[in-house]
Design a protein around this motif. Structure first.
Motif: not given
Length: 272
Positions: A9, A54-57, A33, A59-60, A35-36, A42
């Motif tokens: 994260i 990915v953008q979503s924490n 994986r 989802d990560a 997120s950022d 990214r």
């Protein structure tokens, strides 16, 4: 032990160094994986390490065995409270954020296995050292996983008491800056003695590197190494006596005490 799936994260410098270390050790890109919030960051991390970013924490962390919190301490509370509903029971949380206690993380994330780490900036070159503390929920396997994670960028040392993280911060977390300060001073002094600036700098940096490598490789402590290069009535003794007459050891202790106190103060402030 099977390779755990790891979610980062935050994909800043320290996270990137850990990801690079893991990949260099042979950990598959599919097991990592990140997120950022920044699109440019990214793209950079994905291109450099071949991992999914990915953008979503939320989802990560899906399917991850280990969740590494690598965001700035100032936003950790907000990030954790938003992330908490997406975490699963048993997921190990590893925090590399300075000043955030296990109690604060548990308050924001719920009771779960948490390892708090204090790495230092030489981790960017995989020459770092980290202090690690695990709360009571962390299993033996998870301790080993956390140690392997931090060992990807240097040495990992376990602490039995969380309050010792402040001392680790004072010695190694802030420590690189102390050596940089000495390098600055030695370079400036060499220049004042008549050396060209670049020559004084090269002499200083290579001497620091060589001394550190000698100390790491030696079977005796630093005090004995110092004695071995300090001839009676010689040039080194003249310099050492001058350092000591100026209260060098006491000043170092005072400086580390100040860093230790400030680390504890920041933990209290950031945990509110």
């Amino acid at each position: 032990m099977s390779t755990p799936r790891i979610a980062f994260i935050g994909a800043g410098n320290m996270a990137a160094s850990l990801i690079g270390g893991l990949r260099a050790q042979g950990v598959a890109a599919a097991n990592i994986r990140a997120s950022d919030p920044g699109a440019e960051q990214r793209e950079k991390i994905a291109a450099e390490h071949g991992i999914s970013v990915v953008q979503s924490n939320a989802d990560a962390v899906q399917g991850a065995d280990i969740v590494v919190l690598a965001t700035k301490p100032q936003v950790m509370k907000t990030v954790c409270e938003a992330l908490a509903p997406s975490l699963k029971d048993g997921q190990l949380v590893v925090s590399i954020a300075a000043g955030i206690t296990c109690a604060s993380l548990a308050a924001w994330l719920g009771a779960r296995p948490i390892v708090r780490c204090m790495p230092n900036t030489p981790a960017l070159l995989r020459q770092g050292v980290s202090g690690l503390y695990a709360n009571a929920e962390v299993s033996a396997t998870q301790r080993e996983q956390a140690e392997q994670l931090l060992s990807a960028v240097g040495i990992a040392l376990w602490l039995e008491e969380e309050k010792l993280i402040d001392a680790v911060t004072a010695v190694s977390g802030s420590g690189p800056a102390y050596f940089f300060l000495l390098m600055e001073a030695m370079t400036a002094a060499g220049e004042k003695l008549g050396l060209p600036r670049d020559t004084a700098e090269q002499l200083t940096l290579q001497t620091a590197l060589g001394a550190a490598r000698m100390a790491v490789a030696s079977d005796v402590d630093a005090a004995e190494l110092r004695r071995r290069v300090t001839s009676p009535n010689g040039t080194t003794e003249a310099a050492i006596k001058t350092f000591q007459a100026g209260g060098f050891e006491a000043l170092v202790q005072q400086a580390l005490n100040a860093a230790d106190r400030r680390s504890a103060e920041l933990a209290e402030q950031l945990g509110q």
